[in-house]
Structure formats: C-alpha cells, structure tokens
Design an enzyme around this catalytic site. Structure first.
Site, mmCIF file in Angstrom:
data_model
loop_
_atom_site.group_PDB
_atom_site.id
_atom_site.type_symbol
_atom_site.label_atom_id
_atom_site.label_comp_id
_atom_site.label_asym_id
_atom_site.label_seq_id
_atom_site.Cartn_x
_atom_site.Cartn_y
_atom_site.Cartn_z
ATOM 1 N N ASP A 142 0.835 -1.200 0.000
ATOM 2 C CA ASP A 142 0.000 0.000 0.000
ATOM 3 C C ASP A 142 0.872 1.253 0.000
ATOM 4 O O ASP A 142 1.851 1.334 0.752
ATOM 5 C CB ASP A 142 -0.889 0.022 1.245
ATOM 6 C CG ASP A 142 -1.662 -1.276 1.460
ATOM 7 O OD1 ASP A 142 -1.192 -2.337 1.008
ATOM 8 O OD2 ASP A 142 -2.725 -1.228 2.097
ATOM 9 N N HIS A 144 -0.825 4.610 -0.381
ATOM 10 C CA HIS A 144 -1.696 5.644 0.179
ATOM 11 C C HIS A 144 -1.288 7.084 -0.161
ATOM 12 O O HIS A 144 -0.987 7.883 0.719
ATOM 13 C CB HIS A 144 -1.775 5.486 1.692
ATOM 14 C CG HIS A 144 -2.705 4.383 2.120
ATOM 15 N ND1 HIS A 144 -4.056 4.402 1.835
ATOM 16 C CD2 HIS A 144 -2.474 3.229 2.803
ATOM 17 C CE1 HIS A 144 -4.625 3.311 2.334
ATOM 18 N NE2 HIS A 144 -3.687 2.567 2.912
ATOM 19 N N ASP A 178 -4.802 0.078 -2.535
ATOM 20 C CA ASP A 178 -4.715 1.187 -1.588
ATOM 21 C C ASP A 178 -3.669 2.212 -2.017
ATOM 22 O O ASP A 178 -2.798 2.629 -1.246
ATOM 23 C CB ASP A 178 -4.439 0.697 -0.162
ATOM 24 C CG ASP A 178 -5.726 0.277 0.552
ATOM 25 O OD1 ASP A 178 -6.764 0.156 -0.121
ATOM 26 O OD2 ASP A 178 -5.695 0.066 1.783
ATOM 27 N N ASN A 213 -9.340 -1.927 -0.543
ATOM 28 C CA ASN A 213 -10.575 -1.461 0.089
ATOM 29 C C ASN A 213 -10.757 0.043 -0.047
ATOM 30 O O ASN A 213 -11.894 0.535 -0.121
ATOM 31 C CB ASN A 213 -10.623 -1.875 1.563
ATOM 32 C CG ASN A 213 -9.515 -1.266 2.405
ATOM 33 O OD1 ASN A 213 -8.332 -1.417 2.086
ATOM 34 N ND2 ASN A 213 -9.877 -0.598 3.476
ATOM 35 N N HIS A 214 -9.676 0.807 -0.130
ATOM 36 C CA HIS A 214 -9.826 2.258 -0.249
ATOM 37 C C HIS A 214 -10.266 2.678 -1.650
ATOM 38 O O HIS A 214 -10.955 3.694 -1.801
ATOM 39 C CB HIS A 214 -8.534 2.963 0.176
ATOM 40 C CG HIS A 214 -8.397 3.046 1.661
ATOM 41 N ND1 HIS A 214 -8.838 4.123 2.394
ATOM 42 C CD2 HIS A 214 -7.914 2.149 2.555
ATOM 43 C CE1 HIS A 214 -8.604 3.894 3.676
ATOM 44 N NE2 HIS A 214 -8.044 2.711 3.798
ATOM 45 N N HIS A 329 -5.864 -7.853 -2.042
ATOM 46 C CA HIS A 329 -5.512 -6.799 -1.095
ATOM 47 C C HIS A 329 -5.513 -7.319 0.336
ATOM 48 O O HIS A 329 -4.634 -6.964 1.127
ATOM 49 C CB HIS A 329 -6.472 -5.624 -1.222
ATOM 50 C CG HIS A 329 -6.135 -4.497 -0.296
ATOM 51 N ND1 HIS A 329 -4.979 -3.749 -0.433
ATOM 52 C CD2 HIS A 329 -6.771 -3.999 0.797
ATOM 53 C CE1 HIS A 329 -4.924 -2.840 0.518
ATOM 54 N NE2 HIS A 329 -5.999 -2.977 1.278
#
Length: 456
Positions: A142, A144, A178, A213-214, A329
């Site tokens: 991830d 982000h 993510d 999930n994001h 993920h």
C-alpha cells in the site's frame, strides 16, 4: 541492501465477527460526522495543505444522485447523501466491511475439485490469471497517496531509474491496492503507474495495480480518509478535463461552421445551457466555492460509478493469480476460488462502470478479498493463525495450472516490515510506507522461480 526474511508460523483463532452498517432513524437516513487521522505526518509545505490533513465527510454517492451541501465551516465540510451501504461514515476503518443486507459468501462443499481460471498473457489481468513464464515478479504494498514512497518502491525493485524511466525489462510488478486516501498524490501515482505499464508491456513486462478497500470505498462515495491535498488534486484534474473538452468542442465548432458562435464560450450572453458540455456546467456550478469544496465535488464526479476515474479503476483486477502466486488486497478463501477470480474481477468492473447497481458481496463482506484481516499477522491482532493457514491451504489447493504456492496481501501495515506466515504461504507487503500511515521504511518483495526475498 537485500534482506531475506524467514517465514513465521504464528497461529490464530478464526474471527468470524461480522461488521454491520447501521443507520440511526433519528438522523433521517443521513449520516454526517467528522473524522481524524490516527496518524498524521506533515510533509513538505509546497501548498497550504499539509500531508494527511483531511476534510471531514459523510458522503455516500455510490449511485448517481443529487448531493446536498449541508455546511461549510472553517476546515470542516459536512455532506449528506443517500446511504447505500458500507462503509459506515462514523465507524473506524477496521470496523467496517459489510452492510446489513450483505450475505456472507457461501463456502464450498469441501470437495477437492480444482478450479480452472481462464489464463491470459501479460497485460490482460482482468480474467484472473496471468502466465509468468519464468519472469521476475515484484510485489509492492500500500502506498496511500505518497508519491515519493511509491517511486522509491519502484527504484528498490530495480524497475525504474532515478529519472523515472522503466528499466525493469520483462519484470512483472504487482501493487496490491490502496493507492488512494491518506495522501495528497493519488492520481499522480496512478498516472505514473500507467505510463510505466505502457513501457513495460513493450518489453514483455507489466505493471499491475490492484483494487484495495480504499479504492472500493471511494467508488462507494466514502471519502473519510481523503486529504485536502487529494481534493485539490481532484479539482485540478477535473479542471484539466473540462479545458480539454472545451478545446475539443471549440475546434469542432470552428471547423463545422466558422460563423457559428462557440457554445463553449465563457461569455454571459444567454447561450443555451443544454448545449454546454457537462464538465463545463459542473465547473460553473461551483467556480466561486472554496477550492477544497470544489475538490470534494470533483472527487465525487470522478469516482462515482461510471465516472472518469472509476472507469480507470474498473480496468484494475481485485484478485489475481500470477504464475503460482495469488494477489489480493486482504486475502482469499475457498469460496473466492470456487466463485472464480475472473468472475469477481468482472463484477467489480461492471459495478465501477455503473452497469450494475450494487457492489459484489465479495468486496463488501467482512471476510471479503479487500477486507479480511485473518492473514494480517500480529499487527492485525492475530494470535493464532493455524485456522487461517488451513483455510488458505485449502483455497490454494483448488487452483491449478499451476497450483498456487503463496498469497501476497497488503491491507494491514506491518511494523516489522515485509514478513511471512503460514510457513511461507502468505506474505504481507504493506509496510506503512506512506506518511499518511507512519512513514515506514520502504520494502518490496521479489519472486524469481522458487526464491522469495525482501528487497530494501
């Protein structure tokens, strides 16, 4: 420096608790709340926005609908919209994974029948399986919204040089999802990955970005973890789309009829509103608003199902087998293999394109491929992983041509860096590298043949 880590064999008890989204009747069916980051790290102040600073939002717009601007006070903006399902606006991220009307995935009968998934050459990952054919494989966790961390991972992997050029030859890179939230440069990262992908494909390699999930949350309209900088990035992106549309329309109008007034003009002459392109009308609607509020509106426009960036995400896989390695993920179980990775990817894609109304169960349930924590190790609160390992081994045993040997996941930041569990059957590559998490040291995982090692 290259590190090689031994797999751990911690065991866990299964956690079958189901998360259910609830809406208070006293709220009139609307949710509004403020949220704060559990870990905020400031970055270079190139703009007035600091890394990790967020506008508080309760915004559910997974279906195209009118969104009401409830209030705007200081740095906090509150929105309300139709509640269509998880995640719940005022819940913590790791407490949200399903909705009240989401059915748990049915597990298989326990038969040992192997599941065959359609195979595809590199560059066609939507079918659920990709041939590796002896190529080098790299997994990135991830990121982000942290552009520098994302780029450093590519450099550590040896697929990009300091000039940002692809040097990975036929290496296959898989980023486990993510990219979105908690950082200011989400769209820039997606764009860079796409450019590198084009170069990699020409040399027999690939750059594959998964849906985490994001990504799912943002297409649902849940923007709780978006930063002010990310909103500004969305606003800028949408503005450029508008300008491109205006330029295209202006050129067309001039070529077709030089005497005809350009309907994309900014002049206030009472021209027919219906003749204006939608992005033009959207811009005029909030051109005098605060830039961050404009960015919030732009984010909804871009990421709602069928929106420009949702369409881009619809081309990304949600679960994938590359050679003998499964990527998801958060994780997979037998029901996911039996249902079919290609089918999951196809249904997620159709939902993101706005062609089906609701997101598939497999991406909103608590044990789903982007939400489960059962393979997250001690940083996910797992003390005994034996049951999870048994389920994973049973799931991998259902795969074939070749049978999967390992699962690579992100989702749960690992305080000790990239590590393994289940005797090497699961590898965790989310090292919390983004400053929106805790700015952990960047590491990636390399697989060459049967050799698996951590690069840092």
């Amino acid at each position: 420096m290259i590190l090689v880590r031994a797999a751990s064999s911690r065991r866990r008890r299964p956690n079958r608790r189901r998360h259910v989204a609830r809406v208070s009747s006293s709220s009139g069916g609307y949710l509004s709340s403020s949220s704060s980051s559990s870990s905020q790290h400031k970055g270079p102040k190139e703009t007035p926005v600091t890394f990790g600073k967020r506008v508080a939002i309760s915004f559910f717009a997974a279906i195209p609908s009118t969104v009401l601007l409830a209030a705007a006070t200081g740095s906090s903006v509150l929105f309300a919209g139709a509640v269509v399902g998880p995640p719940l606006a005022n819940a913590k991220e790791n407490d949200v994974a399903g909705s009240a009307n989401t059915k748990t995935a049915k597990r298989g009968s326990g038969s040992g029948t192997k599941t065959r998934m359609e195979k595809t050459p590199l560059g066609g990952e939507m079918t659920g399986k990709i041939d590796l054919d002896g190529r080098r494989l790299v997994a990135i966790g991830d990121v982000h919204g942290d552009f520098s961390a994302a780029m450093k991972a590519l450099e550590i992997a040896g697929v990009m040089n300091s000039k940002g050029e692809w040097i990975g030859k036929n290496t296959v890179v898989v980023q486990v999802g993510d990219v979105m939230d908690r950082g200011d440069s989400e769209l820039a990262i997606f764009t860079k990955y796409q450019r590198l992908k084009k170069k990699a494909l020409k040399e027999g390699g690939d750059v594959i970005v998964m849906n985490g999930n994001h990504e799912i949350m943002n297409v649902m309209g849940d923007f709780r973890y978006a930063t002010n900088g990310a909103y500004l990035e969305c606003g800028t992106y949408l503005k450029k789309l508008k300008e491109k549309e205006e330029g295209s329309g202006s050129s067309s109008a001039s070529s077709n009829d030089s005497d005809k007034e350009n309907v994309y003009s900014n002049s206030d002459d009472g021209s027919n509103e219906t003749d204006k392109p939608p992005l033009k009308k959207l811009s005029e609607q909030f051109q005098n608003e605060d830039p961050v509020i404009q960015g919030v509106r732009a984010r909804r426009e871009l990421f709602q199902p069928g929106g420009t960036f949702a369409m881009k995400l619809s081309k990304h896989p949600t679960v994938l087998q590359v050679g003998d390695t499964i990527f998801a993920h958060a994780g997979v179980n037998q029901s996911h293999v039996k249902y079919g990775f290609d089918r999951i990817n196809r249904e997620v894609s159709l939902w993101m394109q706005g062609k089906i109304k609701n997101p598939p169960d497999y991406i909103v349930e608590s044990e789903g491929v982007v939400w489960t924590r059962e393979y997250g190790g001690k940083d996910a609160g797992v003390k005994y992983e034996a049951e999870a390992c048994r389920r994973l081994n049973n799931a991998m045993a259902l795969t074939s041509d070749p049978e999967a040997k390992r699962l690579i996941i992100g989702h749960t930041p690992q305080t000790t860096g990239v590590n393994s569990g289940c005797k090497g059957a699961v590898w965790r590559v989310d090292v919390g590298a983004s400053r929106g998490i805790y700015g952990g040291a960047v590491e990636v995982l390399e697989i060459k043949g049967s050799r698996v090692r951590v690069l840092s």
